[in-house]
Motif scaffolding. Structure first.
Motif, mmCIF file in Angstrom:
data_model
loop_
_atom_site.group_PDB
_atom_site.id
_atom_site.type_symbol
_atom_site.label_atom_id
_atom_site.label_comp_id
_atom_site.label_asym_id
_atom_site.label_seq_id
_atom_site.Cartn_x
_atom_site.Cartn_y
_atom_site.Cartn_z
ATOM 1 N N ALA A 88 0.837 -1.200 0.000
ATOM 2 C CA ALA A 88 0.000 0.000 0.000
ATOM 3 C C ALA A 88 0.872 1.251 0.000
ATOM 4 O O ALA A 88 1.873 1.324 0.720
ATOM 5 N N ILE A 89 0.493 2.218 -0.800
ATOM 6 C CA ILE A 89 1.277 3.456 -0.869
ATOM 7 C C ILE A 89 0.963 4.360 0.314
ATOM 8 O O ILE A 89 -0.140 4.363 0.862
ATOM 9 N N THR A 90 1.959 5.132 0.715
ATOM 10 C CA THR A 90 1.824 6.092 1.802
ATOM 11 C C THR A 90 1.492 7.465 1.221
ATOM 12 O O THR A 90 1.492 7.663 0.003
ATOM 13 N N ILE A 91 1.225 8.426 2.089
ATOM 14 C CA ILE A 91 0.699 9.714 1.623
ATOM 15 C C ILE A 91 1.685 10.458 0.722
ATOM 16 O O ILE A 91 1.280 11.161 -0.205
ATOM 17 N N ASP A 92 2.977 10.280 0.964
ATOM 18 C CA ASP A 92 3.972 10.947 0.129
ATOM 19 C C ASP A 92 4.134 10.289 -1.230
ATOM 20 O O ASP A 92 4.821 10.821 -2.107
ATOM 21 N N GLU A 93 3.495 9.140 -1.412
ATOM 22 C CA GLU A 93 3.572 8.410 -2.680
ATOM 23 C C GLU A 93 2.293 8.523 -3.508
ATOM 24 O O GLU A 93 2.228 7.987 -4.614
ATOM 25 N N VAL A 94 1.287 9.195 -2.990
ATOM 26 C CA VAL A 94 0.020 9.323 -3.728
ATOM 27 C C VAL A 94 0.260 10.138 -5.009
ATOM 28 O O VAL A 94 0.779 11.256 -4.955
ATOM 29 N N PRO A 95 -0.085 9.603 -6.169
ATOM 30 C CA PRO A 95 0.134 10.331 -7.429
ATOM 31 C C PRO A 95 -0.639 11.656 -7.444
ATOM 32 O O PRO A 95 -1.809 11.702 -7.047
ATOM 33 N N LEU A 96 0.015 12.692 -7.905
ATOM 34 C CA LEU A 96 -0.635 13.999 -7.949
ATOM 35 C C LEU A 96 -1.846 14.004 -8.867
ATOM 36 O O LEU A 96 -2.812 14.740 -8.627
ATOM 37 N N ASP A 97 -1.809 13.168 -9.922
ATOM 38 C CA ASP A 97 -2.954 13.188 -10.838
ATOM 39 C C ASP A 97 -4.198 12.554 -10.224
ATOM 40 O O ASP A 97 -5.296 12.705 -10.753
ATOM 41 N N TRP A 98 -4.058 11.850 -9.106
ATOM 42 C CA TRP A 98 -5.234 11.391 -8.377
ATOM 43 C C TRP A 98 -5.941 12.568 -7.708
ATOM 44 O O TRP A 98 -7.130 12.476 -7.398
#
Length: 258
Positions: A88-98
């Protein structure tokens, strides 16, 4: 064309009662007099007389959790894995285009506190507003909780999303959703009462646990959704980057063109 911006975030308030005691923010305020002495330490030899009206800078100290106030939850919050076994990705890894896309508002505020929104409810509401979900849509749920956002009742108010309804959205390419309730799920105290009676483990945090099936993010504690149309607007909601964090504070904004 006139662009109108609608703030969808709640104001962070000292000791806000809409969170459990352990999660309430603590803010200390230093005014211009209190800040004067601190400021003078940066300028050796300077005195009060060297400052306008003898005053320095104002500043604040804030102690809060990553899930305090309006925030964006990363898939890491829900479970160590997402999408059938990926880390699972963490908050610093959330894609900006999401975090930027066409907005859709689903108003379920008439459903009542504790109501579990179903996939059928979503289908019917989308048909009612004439919207077909597209990949990248940002879906915002008006739950009925917002009028209680500054009270201790907030955690008990509003409808909630379950695993079925969340998966209905993510199966169609939705990566980011939000609610004006305290939780994406039904009010936790109400679910706890139901679990105590039924021992049905499937109802525990089921909307969040849908991230195990398909990774997604959600915003909690939105406000002003009643000021939005059903569609025809954009949403920008970029989170603060906290290394390895399960959530980050966000100031979401709806962008309307009139």
């Amino acid at each position: 064309t006139i662009m109108k911006l609608i703030d969808l975030s709640a104001t962070l308030k000292n000791g806000a009662v809409n969170d459990p005691p352990a999660q309430r923010p603590y803010i200390t305020y230093s005014d211009h007099e209190a800040g004067r002495d601190n400021m003078l330490t940066f300028y050796p030899g300077a005195t009060t007389e060297d400052l306008p009206d003898g005053l320095g800078w104002a500043f604040e100290g804030v102690m809060l959790g990553t899930h305090t106030g309006t925030h964006l939850d990363a898939p890491w919050h829900y479970h160590p894995t997402m999408s059938g076994g990926q880390r699972a990705i963490t908050i610093d890894e959330v894609p900006l285009d999401w975090c930027y896309g066409q907005g859709v508002k689903l108003d379920f505020s008439d459903k009542g506190d504790g109501y579990l929104v179903t996939a059928r409810d979503i289908e019917e509401k989308l048909k009612e507003i004439g919207h077909s979900l597209k990949e990248g849509d940002i879906v915002l749920v008006q739950s009925g909780a917002d009028p209680y956002c500054d009270s201790e009742e907030y955690m008990l108010r509003g409808c909630g999303m379950g695993r079925e309804s969340t998966n209905y959205l993510t199966e169609r390419g939705v990566k980011l959703v939000g609610t004006d309730a305290w939780s994406w799920d039904r009010p936790l105290p109400l679910v706890a009462e139901e679990f105590a009676k039924t021992r049905d483990k499937s109802i525990i945090w089921e909307g969040h646990f849908a991230g195990i099936d398909r990774g997604y993010c959600h915003i909690e504690k939105l406000t002003n959704l009643d000021k939005l149309p059903s569609d025809g607007f954009k949403v920008a909601c970029f989170p603060i980057k906290i290394e390895g964090g399960s959530a980050g504070w966000v100031r979401p904004v709806a962008i309307l063109e009139e």
